[in-house]
Motif scaffolding. Sequence first.
Motif: not given
Length: 428
Positions: A333-341
Amino acid sequence: MIMEIPYGSETISFNIPEENLLFVGTLKETRGQTQLAEAVRKSLDEPFGCLPLKDCVHPKDNVLILIEDATRSTPVKEILPVLVDYLLDCGLTLENLEILTAPGSHRILTDAEILEKVGPELIDKIKISQHDYQNESSMVTMPSVLVNGFEIPVQVNRKALEADFIIGIGNIIPHSDAGFSGGAKILQPGICGYPTTAATHISAAMLDEIPLGVVDNPCRLGMEEVAKQAGLKFIINTVKNHRGEVIEVVSGDFVTAHREGARISRNAFSVEMPELADIVVVSSYPADLDFWQALKGVTAAYFAVKPGGTIIFASPCYEGLAHNHPKFEEWLQLSYTHILQKTKSAPVDDKSIDLISAVLAVCNSRAREKAEILVVSNGLSDDAVNVLGYKRVASVQAAIDDLLLKNNKLSIGVLPRGGDCLPVLTGL
Protein backbone atom coordinates in the motif's frame (compact mmCIF):
# COMPACT_ATOMS: atom_id res chain seq x y z
CA MET A 1 -6.82 -9.20 -34.84
CA ILE A 2 -7.82 -12.02 -32.53
CA MET A 3 -5.20 -12.57 -29.84
CA GLU A 4 -4.82 -15.20 -27.12
CA ILE A 5 -2.88 -15.18 -23.86
CA PRO A 6 -2.53 -17.94 -21.27
CA TYR A 7 -4.55 -17.68 -18.08
CA GLY A 8 -3.36 -20.54 -15.91
CA SER A 9 -4.38 -23.73 -17.72
CA GLU A 10 -6.91 -21.80 -19.83
CA THR A 11 -6.66 -18.99 -22.39
CA ILE A 12 -8.17 -15.54 -22.76
CA SER A 13 -9.11 -14.33 -26.24
CA PHE A 14 -9.56 -10.71 -27.27
CA ASN A 15 -9.57 -8.55 -30.38
CA ILE A 16 -7.16 -5.70 -31.10
CA PRO A 17 -7.63 -3.48 -34.17
CA GLU A 18 -4.69 -4.13 -36.48
CA GLU A 19 -3.82 -0.45 -36.69
CA ASN A 20 -3.38 -0.29 -32.89
CA LEU A 21 -1.19 -3.38 -32.47
CA LEU A 22 2.43 -2.33 -31.85
CA PHE A 23 4.04 -5.64 -30.86
CA VAL A 24 3.38 -9.17 -29.65
CA GLY A 25 6.07 -10.48 -27.33
CA THR A 26 6.47 -13.89 -28.91
CA LEU A 27 9.48 -15.81 -27.67
CA LYS A 28 12.03 -17.13 -30.13
CA GLU A 29 11.74 -20.62 -31.55
CA THR A 30 14.52 -22.75 -30.10
CA ARG A 31 14.98 -26.49 -30.41
CA GLY A 32 14.65 -28.64 -27.29
CA GLN A 33 16.88 -31.53 -26.30
CA THR A 34 15.64 -34.87 -27.58
CA GLN A 35 17.72 -36.84 -25.08
CA LEU A 36 17.62 -34.95 -21.78
CA ALA A 37 19.25 -37.72 -19.73
CA GLU A 38 22.22 -37.79 -22.09
CA ALA A 39 22.50 -33.99 -21.99
CA VAL A 40 22.52 -34.02 -18.19
CA ARG A 41 25.15 -36.72 -17.97
CA LYS A 42 27.33 -34.98 -20.56
CA SER A 43 27.08 -31.73 -18.56
CA LEU A 44 28.35 -33.55 -15.46
CA ASP A 45 31.41 -34.74 -17.37
CA GLU A 46 31.93 -31.44 -19.24
CA PRO A 47 31.09 -28.74 -16.68
CA PHE A 48 31.85 -25.04 -16.83
CA GLY A 49 34.51 -23.69 -14.51
CA CYS A 50 35.49 -26.87 -12.68
CA LEU A 51 36.56 -30.49 -13.05
CA PRO A 52 34.04 -33.19 -14.01
CA LEU A 53 31.76 -34.05 -11.12
CA LYS A 54 33.32 -37.52 -10.81
CA ASP A 55 36.64 -35.82 -10.00
CA CYS A 56 35.05 -33.50 -7.42
CA VAL A 57 33.17 -35.95 -5.20
CA HIS A 58 34.60 -38.75 -3.09
CA PRO A 59 32.96 -42.08 -2.20
CA LYS A 60 32.70 -41.19 1.50
CA ASP A 61 31.17 -37.73 0.92
CA ASN A 62 27.79 -36.87 2.34
CA VAL A 63 26.13 -35.16 -0.61
CA LEU A 64 23.26 -32.71 -0.16
CA ILE A 65 21.10 -32.10 -3.24
CA LEU A 66 19.06 -28.89 -3.26
CA ILE A 67 15.85 -28.81 -5.28
CA GLU A 68 13.35 -26.02 -5.88
CA ASP A 69 9.71 -25.75 -4.81
CA ALA A 70 6.41 -26.00 -6.69
CA THR A 71 6.68 -22.44 -8.07
CA ARG A 72 9.52 -23.49 -10.37
CA SER A 73 9.43 -25.79 -13.39
CA THR A 74 12.88 -27.38 -13.59
CA PRO A 75 12.50 -31.04 -14.69
CA VAL A 76 13.92 -32.23 -11.38
CA LYS A 77 12.41 -35.71 -11.56
CA GLU A 78 14.16 -36.27 -14.92
CA ILE A 79 17.49 -34.90 -13.68
CA LEU A 80 17.63 -36.62 -10.29
CA PRO A 81 17.79 -40.25 -11.54
CA VAL A 82 20.67 -39.35 -13.85
CA LEU A 83 22.51 -37.53 -11.07
CA VAL A 84 21.94 -40.30 -8.53
CA ASP A 85 23.12 -43.02 -10.92
CA TYR A 86 26.20 -40.93 -11.71
CA LEU A 87 27.02 -40.51 -8.02
CA LEU A 88 26.53 -44.23 -7.40
CA ASP A 89 28.97 -44.89 -10.26
CA CYS A 90 31.41 -42.66 -8.38
CA GLY A 91 31.28 -45.03 -5.43
CA LEU A 92 28.75 -43.23 -3.26
CA THR A 93 25.78 -45.03 -1.72
CA LEU A 94 22.15 -43.97 -1.35
CA GLU A 95 22.81 -43.54 2.37
CA ASN A 96 25.34 -40.81 1.48
CA LEU A 97 22.69 -38.78 -0.36
CA GLU A 98 20.03 -36.42 0.94
CA ILE A 99 17.59 -34.15 -0.88
CA LEU A 100 16.68 -30.83 0.72
CA THR A 101 13.85 -28.72 -0.71
CA ALA A 102 14.91 -25.09 -1.16
CA PRO A 103 11.76 -22.93 -1.19
CA GLY A 104 13.38 -19.79 0.22
CA SER A 105 10.67 -17.82 2.00
CA HIS A 106 7.85 -19.59 0.14
CA ARG A 107 5.71 -22.17 1.90
CA ILE A 108 7.01 -25.71 2.26
CA LEU A 109 5.88 -28.31 -0.27
CA THR A 110 2.91 -30.61 0.18
CA ASP A 111 3.47 -34.37 0.02
CA ALA A 112 1.90 -34.41 -3.44
CA GLU A 113 4.22 -31.62 -4.62
CA ILE A 114 7.28 -33.47 -3.32
CA LEU A 115 6.21 -36.62 -5.16
CA GLU A 116 5.67 -34.62 -8.34
CA LYS A 117 9.02 -32.89 -7.96
CA VAL A 118 11.17 -35.92 -7.03
CA GLY A 119 9.25 -38.61 -8.90
CA PRO A 120 8.16 -42.10 -7.82
CA GLU A 121 11.48 -43.70 -8.71
CA LEU A 122 13.42 -42.05 -5.88
CA ILE A 123 10.77 -40.88 -3.41
CA ASP A 124 11.35 -43.81 -1.03
CA LYS A 125 15.03 -44.44 -1.78
CA ILE A 126 16.66 -41.20 -0.65
CA LYS A 127 16.14 -39.16 2.50
CA ILE A 128 14.14 -36.02 1.73
CA SER A 129 13.99 -33.03 4.07
CA GLN A 130 12.31 -29.65 3.76
CA HIS A 131 13.76 -26.24 4.49
CA ASP A 132 11.43 -23.93 6.41
CA TYR A 133 12.84 -20.44 6.78
CA GLN A 134 10.57 -19.79 9.75
CA ASN A 135 12.12 -22.66 11.74
CA GLU A 136 15.04 -20.84 13.31
CA SER A 137 16.17 -23.94 15.22
CA SER A 138 17.13 -25.51 11.88
CA MET A 139 19.53 -22.64 11.08
CA VAL A 140 23.12 -21.87 11.91
CA THR A 141 24.79 -18.48 11.76
CA MET A 142 28.02 -18.10 9.84
CA PRO A 143 30.31 -15.07 9.45
CA SER A 144 28.80 -12.25 7.45
CA VAL A 145 29.93 -11.45 3.90
CA LEU A 146 30.51 -8.07 2.30
CA VAL A 147 29.26 -6.99 -1.14
CA ASN A 148 30.06 -3.46 -2.31
CA GLY A 149 30.57 -2.46 1.32
CA PHE A 150 27.15 -3.84 2.34
CA GLU A 151 27.19 -6.43 5.12
CA ILE A 152 25.07 -9.54 4.59
CA PRO A 153 24.44 -11.76 7.63
CA VAL A 154 24.64 -15.45 6.75
CA GLN A 155 22.03 -17.73 8.30
CA VAL A 156 21.72 -21.09 6.56
CA ASN A 157 20.10 -24.47 7.11
CA ARG A 158 22.47 -26.53 9.27
CA LYS A 159 22.30 -29.42 6.78
CA ALA A 160 24.54 -27.36 4.49
CA LEU A 161 27.30 -27.36 7.10
CA GLU A 162 26.84 -31.05 7.82
CA ALA A 163 27.31 -31.95 4.14
CA ASP A 164 30.65 -32.57 2.46
CA PHE A 165 29.40 -31.62 -0.98
CA ILE A 166 26.38 -29.54 -2.02
CA ILE A 167 24.77 -29.76 -5.46
CA GLY A 168 22.02 -27.36 -6.54
CA ILE A 169 19.48 -28.08 -9.28
CA GLY A 170 17.63 -25.19 -10.91
CA ASN A 171 16.47 -23.40 -14.04
CA ILE A 172 17.53 -20.07 -15.55
CA ILE A 173 15.02 -17.43 -16.63
CA PRO A 174 14.98 -13.63 -16.32
CA HIS A 175 14.40 -12.50 -12.72
CA SER A 176 13.56 -9.05 -11.39
CA ASP A 177 15.91 -9.09 -8.36
CA ALA A 178 18.71 -11.52 -9.22
CA GLY A 179 18.86 -10.63 -12.94
CA PHE A 180 18.29 -14.27 -13.79
CA SER A 181 17.15 -17.19 -11.67
CA GLY A 182 19.32 -20.26 -11.16
CA GLY A 183 22.91 -20.58 -9.98
CA ALA A 184 23.51 -19.57 -6.37
CA LYS A 185 19.84 -18.72 -5.96
CA ILE A 186 19.09 -22.35 -5.06
CA LEU A 187 21.07 -21.80 -1.85
CA GLN A 188 20.24 -18.13 -1.25
CA PRO A 189 17.36 -17.66 -0.67
CA GLY A 190 16.69 -21.40 -1.14
CA ILE A 191 17.90 -22.69 2.23
CA CYS A 192 18.68 -19.49 4.13
CA GLY A 193 17.07 -17.67 7.02
CA TYR A 194 15.17 -14.41 6.96
CA PRO A 195 18.01 -11.91 7.59
CA THR A 196 20.16 -13.27 4.76
CA THR A 197 17.36 -13.14 2.22
CA ALA A 198 16.27 -9.70 3.39
CA ALA A 199 19.80 -8.34 3.03
CA THR A 200 20.49 -9.69 -0.46
CA HIS A 201 17.12 -8.71 -1.86
CA ILE A 202 16.92 -5.22 -0.40
CA SER A 203 20.09 -4.33 -2.30
CA ALA A 204 18.12 -4.83 -5.53
CA ALA A 205 15.31 -2.56 -4.31
CA MET A 206 17.82 0.24 -3.73
CA LEU A 207 18.95 0.31 -7.36
CA ASP A 208 17.83 3.08 -9.70
CA GLU A 209 16.14 0.52 -11.94
CA ILE A 210 14.67 -2.97 -11.54
CA PRO A 211 17.59 -5.32 -12.48
CA LEU A 212 15.53 -7.66 -14.67
CA GLY A 213 18.05 -9.43 -16.93
CA VAL A 214 21.03 -7.61 -15.35
CA VAL A 215 23.08 -10.48 -13.98
CA ASP A 216 25.92 -8.60 -12.28
CA ASN A 217 23.87 -6.69 -9.73
CA PRO A 218 24.24 -6.45 -5.91
CA CYS A 219 21.47 -8.97 -5.22
CA ARG A 220 23.00 -11.68 -7.43
CA LEU A 221 26.54 -10.96 -6.20
CA GLY A 222 25.32 -11.15 -2.60
CA MET A 223 23.68 -14.51 -3.27
CA GLU A 224 26.94 -15.80 -4.70
CA GLU A 225 28.99 -14.66 -1.71
CA VAL A 226 26.55 -16.41 0.62
CA ALA A 227 26.65 -19.57 -1.49
CA LYS A 228 30.44 -19.56 -1.38
CA GLN A 229 30.38 -19.14 2.39
CA ALA A 230 27.86 -21.98 2.83
CA GLY A 231 29.70 -24.39 0.55
CA LEU A 232 27.70 -24.74 -2.67
CA LYS A 233 30.06 -26.76 -4.86
CA PHE A 234 28.24 -27.64 -8.08
CA ILE A 235 25.07 -26.70 -9.98
CA ILE A 236 22.97 -28.40 -12.61
CA ASN A 237 20.86 -25.77 -14.36
CA THR A 238 18.51 -26.07 -17.30
CA VAL A 239 17.50 -23.42 -19.79
CA LYS A 240 14.08 -24.04 -21.31
CA ASN A 241 12.20 -22.64 -24.27
CA HIS A 242 8.64 -21.31 -24.32
CA ARG A 243 7.28 -24.80 -24.93
CA GLY A 244 8.86 -26.01 -21.71
CA GLU A 245 11.52 -28.04 -23.52
CA VAL A 246 15.07 -28.01 -22.19
CA ILE A 247 17.31 -26.41 -24.80
CA GLU A 248 20.52 -26.60 -22.77
CA VAL A 249 21.91 -28.04 -19.54
CA VAL A 250 24.75 -26.10 -17.91
CA SER A 251 26.58 -27.64 -14.97
CA GLY A 252 29.63 -26.87 -12.89
CA ASP A 253 30.84 -23.86 -10.92
CA PHE A 254 27.84 -21.91 -9.66
CA VAL A 255 29.12 -18.63 -11.13
CA THR A 256 30.77 -19.72 -14.39
CA ALA A 257 28.05 -22.19 -15.38
CA HIS A 258 25.33 -19.76 -14.41
CA ARG A 259 26.73 -16.98 -16.59
CA GLU A 260 26.77 -19.33 -19.58
CA GLY A 261 23.18 -20.31 -18.86
CA ALA A 262 22.14 -16.67 -18.44
CA ARG A 263 23.59 -15.89 -21.88
CA ILE A 264 21.51 -18.67 -23.43
CA SER A 265 18.41 -17.68 -21.45
CA ARG A 266 18.70 -14.04 -22.55
CA ASN A 267 18.53 -15.14 -26.15
CA ALA A 268 15.62 -17.51 -25.52
CA PHE A 269 13.44 -15.16 -23.46
CA SER A 270 14.09 -11.71 -24.91
CA VAL A 271 11.13 -10.17 -26.74
CA GLU A 272 11.75 -7.22 -29.02
CA MET A 273 9.73 -4.00 -28.97
CA PRO A 274 10.14 -1.14 -31.48
CA GLU A 275 9.01 1.33 -28.80
CA LEU A 276 7.02 1.46 -25.57
CA ALA A 277 3.26 0.97 -25.89
CA ASP A 278 0.39 3.07 -24.55
CA ILE A 279 -1.34 -0.13 -23.43
CA VAL A 280 0.35 -3.40 -22.49
CA VAL A 281 -1.73 -6.56 -22.12
CA VAL A 282 0.23 -9.02 -20.02
CA SER A 283 -0.35 -12.52 -18.67
CA SER A 284 1.56 -13.63 -15.58
CA TYR A 285 2.00 -17.09 -17.15
CA PRO A 286 3.79 -19.27 -16.18
CA ALA A 287 4.00 -17.56 -12.75
CA ASP A 288 0.37 -18.08 -11.79
CA LEU A 289 0.36 -19.65 -8.30
CA ASP A 290 -0.08 -16.44 -6.28
CA PHE A 291 0.62 -12.73 -6.67
CA TRP A 292 4.06 -13.14 -5.10
CA GLN A 293 4.94 -15.05 -8.29
CA ALA A 294 2.56 -13.28 -10.68
CA LEU A 295 4.17 -9.90 -9.98
CA LYS A 296 6.78 -11.00 -12.52
CA GLY A 297 4.18 -10.25 -15.20
CA VAL A 298 3.60 -6.72 -13.89
CA THR A 299 7.36 -6.17 -13.80
CA ALA A 300 7.74 -7.25 -17.43
CA ALA A 301 4.93 -4.89 -18.42
CA TYR A 302 6.67 -2.08 -16.53
CA PHE A 303 9.50 -2.30 -19.06
CA ALA A 304 7.10 -2.27 -22.02
CA VAL A 305 4.60 0.50 -21.18
CA LYS A 306 4.89 4.26 -21.69
CA PRO A 307 4.86 6.52 -18.63
CA GLY A 308 1.22 7.40 -18.03
CA GLY A 309 0.04 4.37 -19.98
CA THR A 310 -2.07 1.38 -18.96
CA ILE A 311 -1.21 -2.20 -18.03
CA ILE A 312 -3.97 -4.82 -18.41
CA PHE A 313 -2.80 -7.63 -16.14
CA ALA A 314 -4.35 -11.11 -16.35
CA SER A 315 -3.49 -13.71 -13.71
CA PRO A 316 -5.48 -16.40 -11.89
CA CYS A 317 -3.40 -16.06 -8.68
CA TYR A 318 -4.82 -19.38 -7.48
CA GLU A 319 -3.55 -18.93 -3.92
CA GLY A 320 -4.24 -15.22 -3.49
CA LEU A 321 -1.55 -12.69 -2.60
CA ALA A 322 1.17 -14.72 -0.86
CA HIS A 323 2.08 -17.28 1.79
CA ASN A 324 4.39 -16.72 4.77
CA HIS A 325 4.40 -12.93 4.39
CA PRO A 326 1.66 -11.30 6.51
CA LYS A 327 3.27 -7.85 6.14
CA PHE A 328 3.11 -8.00 2.36
CA GLU A 329 -0.22 -6.13 2.26
CA GLU A 330 1.16 -3.29 4.38
CA TRP A 331 4.16 -2.80 2.12
CA LEU A 332 2.05 -3.00 -1.05
CA GLN A 333 0.00 0.00 0.00
CA LEU A 334 3.02 2.30 0.29
CA SER A 335 4.47 4.53 -2.40
CA TYR A 336 7.86 3.80 -3.91
CA THR A 337 9.47 6.70 -2.02
CA HIS A 338 7.90 5.68 1.27
CA ILE A 339 9.08 2.07 0.89
CA LEU A 340 12.66 3.19 0.27
CA GLN A 341 12.58 5.52 3.26
CA LYS A 342 11.40 2.73 5.55
CA THR A 343 13.80 0.10 4.23
CA LYS A 344 16.91 2.31 4.57
CA SER A 345 16.48 2.50 8.33
CA ALA A 346 15.13 -1.03 8.89
CA PRO A 347 17.40 -3.67 10.49
CA VAL A 348 17.66 -6.72 8.22
CA ASP A 349 17.40 -9.14 11.16
CA ASP A 350 14.00 -7.88 12.35
CA LYS A 351 11.60 -10.45 10.92
CA SER A 352 8.57 -8.45 12.11
CA ILE A 353 9.36 -5.79 9.49
CA ASP A 354 9.47 -8.32 6.63
CA LEU A 355 11.91 -6.59 4.30
CA ILE A 356 11.55 -9.45 1.82
CA SER A 357 7.99 -8.27 1.16
CA ALA A 358 9.25 -4.72 0.80
CA VAL A 359 11.45 -5.74 -2.12
CA LEU A 360 8.50 -7.11 -4.10
CA ALA A 361 6.40 -4.12 -3.11
CA VAL A 362 9.03 -1.87 -4.67
CA CYS A 363 8.50 -3.51 -8.07
CA ASN A 364 4.75 -3.14 -7.70
CA SER A 365 4.91 0.52 -6.64
CA ARG A 366 7.26 1.39 -9.49
CA ALA A 367 4.87 -0.15 -12.01
CA ARG A 368 1.77 1.35 -10.37
CA GLU A 369 3.31 4.83 -10.37
CA LYS A 370 4.37 4.54 -14.02
CA ALA A 371 1.04 3.29 -15.39
CA GLU A 372 -2.55 2.56 -14.44
CA ILE A 373 -2.99 -1.17 -13.80
CA LEU A 374 -6.23 -2.95 -14.64
CA VAL A 375 -6.57 -6.53 -13.46
CA VAL A 376 -8.43 -9.66 -14.55
CA SER A 377 -8.17 -12.28 -11.80
CA ASN A 378 -10.35 -14.89 -10.16
CA GLY A 379 -7.91 -15.50 -7.32
CA LEU A 380 -7.42 -11.95 -6.07
CA SER A 381 -10.15 -10.68 -3.77
CA ASP A 382 -11.53 -7.15 -4.03
CA ASP A 383 -9.58 -6.26 -0.89
CA ALA A 384 -6.37 -7.58 -2.48
CA VAL A 385 -6.99 -5.58 -5.66
CA ASN A 386 -7.46 -2.44 -3.57
CA VAL A 387 -4.27 -3.14 -1.62
CA LEU A 388 -2.36 -3.47 -4.88
CA GLY A 389 -3.71 -0.17 -6.12
CA TYR A 390 -5.23 -1.76 -9.22
CA LYS A 391 -8.69 -1.57 -10.75
CA ARG A 392 -10.64 -4.74 -11.49
CA VAL A 393 -12.13 -5.09 -14.97
CA ALA A 394 -14.61 -7.65 -16.25
CA SER A 395 -12.36 -8.85 -19.07
CA VAL A 396 -9.33 -7.97 -21.15
CA GLN A 397 -11.62 -7.15 -24.07
CA ALA A 398 -13.76 -4.81 -21.99
CA ALA A 399 -10.65 -2.94 -20.82
CA ILE A 400 -9.31 -2.57 -24.38
CA ASP A 401 -12.66 -1.42 -25.74
CA ASP A 402 -13.05 1.18 -23.01
CA LEU A 403 -9.55 2.58 -23.50
CA LEU A 404 -9.88 2.76 -27.30
CA LEU A 405 -13.28 4.41 -26.98
CA LYS A 406 -11.54 7.27 -25.18
CA ASN A 407 -8.63 7.38 -27.64
CA ASN A 408 -8.60 5.19 -30.75
CA LYS A 409 -4.97 6.05 -31.53
CA LEU A 410 -3.48 4.25 -28.56
CA SER A 411 -0.78 1.68 -29.35
CA ILE A 412 -1.06 -1.79 -27.80
CA GLY A 413 1.61 -4.33 -26.95
CA VAL A 414 0.96 -7.90 -25.83
CA LEU A 415 3.18 -9.99 -23.53
CA PRO A 416 1.68 -13.50 -23.48
CA ARG A 417 4.36 -14.78 -21.05
CA GLY A 418 5.01 -11.95 -18.64
CA GLY A 419 6.19 -14.43 -16.03
CA ASP A 420 9.46 -15.20 -17.80
CA CYS A 421 10.00 -12.84 -20.73
CA LEU A 422 12.60 -10.09 -21.00
CA PRO A 423 11.30 -7.05 -22.93
CA VAL A 424 14.01 -5.36 -24.98
CA LEU A 425 13.67 -2.09 -26.88
CA THR A 426 15.09 -2.39 -30.40
CA GLY A 427 14.63 1.31 -31.16
CA LEU A 428 17.45 2.34 -28.80
